[in-house]
Design an enzyme around this catalytic site. Structure first.
Site, PDB file in Angstrom:
ATOM      1  N   LYS A  64     -17.796 -16.719 -83.488  1.00  0.00           N
ATOM      2  CA  LYS A  64     -16.378 -16.571 -83.153  1.00  0.00           C
ATOM      3  C   LYS A  64     -15.634 -17.875 -83.405  1.00  0.00           C
ATOM      4  O   LYS A  64     -15.893 -18.892 -82.768  1.00  0.00           O
ATOM      5  CB  LYS A  64     -16.220 -16.158 -81.694  1.00  0.00           C
ATOM      6  CG  LYS A  64     -14.762 -15.949 -81.274  1.00  0.00           C
ATOM      7  CD  LYS A  64     -14.648 -15.514 -79.826  1.00  0.00           C
ATOM      8  CE  LYS A  64     -13.194 -15.336 -79.419  1.00  0.00           C
ATOM      9  NZ  LYS A  64     -13.052 -14.888 -78.012  1.00  0.00           N
ATOM     10  N   SER A 119      -9.978 -11.061 -77.664  1.00  0.00           N
ATOM     11  CA  SER A 119      -9.723 -11.940 -78.791  1.00  0.00           C
ATOM     12  C   SER A 119     -10.885 -12.041 -79.782  1.00  0.00           C
ATOM     13  O   SER A 119     -10.754 -12.646 -80.843  1.00  0.00           O
ATOM     14  CB  SER A 119      -9.388 -13.347 -78.280  1.00  0.00           C
ATOM     15  OG  SER A 119     -10.487 -13.881 -77.547  1.00  0.00           O
ATOM     16  N   SER A 143     -12.375 -10.118 -73.563  1.00  0.00           N
ATOM     17  CA  SER A 143     -12.285 -10.416 -74.989  1.00  0.00           C
ATOM     18  C   SER A 143     -13.514 -10.050 -75.802  1.00  0.00           C
ATOM     19  O   SER A 143     -13.471 -10.083 -77.027  1.00  0.00           O
ATOM     20  CB  SER A 143     -11.985 -11.909 -75.204  1.00  0.00           C
ATOM     21  OG  SER A 143     -10.681 -12.206 -74.772  1.00  0.00           O
TER      22      SER A 143
END
Length: 364
Positions: A64, A119, A143
């Site tokens: 990520k 996210s 997220s």
């Protein structure tokens, strides 16, 4: 003739080819580290040939964000190969439900006009589209779990404080997104060094709304049907207990993330919800809820509905939570069933998810 052993360079090369073909449409990656990944794969092949045991030898993984390799050190030490950095929300996306990749806005692989959630947006898309089997994430309000639900993959958030996190508020915890529960369990074994067996069935309590949220009927129905499948398969035993009746965590979560805000109300809400969750887990092993209160919204935004409504209570409390695929809505997009356990019981979440996979109680 013996079976041909796959080489890491071949597996990683195939993943890079898939990314090259698909990412201009999906926009799941910020950066792709092709040459570096192939060099790393060749090193893994050499280590395996020398007899070094590497539990994730040659597994292509996505991390990520551009600095995600820091959180993936244990995976890389176990032989995994980082192929690129996945997309995260770009500037001007306060809802944190978009991703902005190198080629543009990240899209849901089931419907390009819908968000994948965030996210950890690109992470969920990369896994759901089969570009990589595993992607790292972080979860400060949902997220990992929300994009897992909206893209139809497994998403695990670990117990708060159990693994290192750069979030000073303590709300965010590391996590992982995978195509299968067994892959999530492999990640957990590597990062935690644990692989504890859990006897099933376990007791589980169902709540559609945690006592304060107002989820849409369809994601509730899909999640409840998934919970019933777990019960029908003998994986969980649904128990009748009063619903947890939590206080809405939104004021507390926002206060903890707002510089200069008075933390008194946050501490009050956290303490009361902790008490209520302790009471619930004194009589049940799991809490089952929908993962998200709505179906994936369009790229124009969600309106007034917090997609985090059913997830961020467990960032505040620190409980580990996992999203399992729960089927598809009438819009063709996936929904999720959220499993929440006592602190430190990731093994329980993964055992239930793995058994659901083996017995066909969920489609992974």
């Amino acid at each position: 003739m013996g079976a041909r052993r796959l080489r890491a360079v071949d597996v990683v090369g195939e993943a890079l080819s898939r990314i090259e073909r698909a990412d201009p449409v999906l926009c799941a990656f910020l950066e792709v580290w092709g040459e570096e990944a192939l060099r790393r794969a060749a090193e893994v092949d050499a280590r395996v040939a020398a007899g070094e045991p590497l539990p994730l030898a040659g597994v292509p993984v996505a991390v990520k964000g551009r600095h995600g390799r820091r959180a993936a050190r244990a995976l890389l030490a176990a032989g995994a190969v980082a192929v690129g950095a996945t997309s995260v929300p770009g500037p001007g996306t306060p809802w944190q439900t978009w991703g902005l990749g190198a080629h543009g806005r990240t899209v849901n692989p089931w419907r390009a006009d819908r968000t994948p959630g965030g996210s950890s947006a690109g992470a969920a898309v990369a896994v759901a589209a089969g570009l990589v089997p595993l992607a790292t994430g972080s979860d400060g309000a949902g997220s990992v779990r929300i994009p897992a639900a909206w893209c139809g993959v497994v998403g695990l958030k670990v117990t708060g404080g159990r693994l290192p996190s750069a979030d000073r508020t303590g709300l965010a915890a590391p996590g992982v997104l995978t195509r299968t529960a067994s892959d999530a369990a492999a990640w957990w074994r590597v990062v935690s060094g644990r692989a504890d067996p859990v006897a099933l069935p376990v007791s589980a309590c169902w709540s559609p709304d945690l006592g304060f949220a107002a989820p849409d009927p369809e994601p509730v129905a899909l999640a409840r049907a998934a919970a019933d499948r777990l019960a029908d398969a003998g994986i969980v035993r649904l128990v009748r207990r009063p619903p947890p009746g939590l206080l809405d965590p939104a004021p507390a979560w926002l206060a903890l993330r707002t510089p200069g805000a008075d933390p008194a109300d946050a501490h009050r809400i956290r303490a009361e919800n902790d008490r209520r969750l302790d009471d619930l887990f004194s009589g049940a092993d799991l809490l089952l809820t929908p993962t998200a209160p709505t179906a994936p919204h369009g790229h124009e935004g969600p309106g007034d509905v917090y997609s985090t409504a059913l997830t961020w209570a467990f960032n505040l409390s620190g409980h580990p939570a996992l999203s399992l695929p729960a089927g598809f809505g009438t819009d063709g997009c996936p929904a999720g069933l959220q499993l929440v356990a006592r602190h430190g019981r990731e093994d329980l979440l993964l055992s239930v998810a793995g058994e659901a996979e083996l017995r066909g109680a969920v489609t992974l």
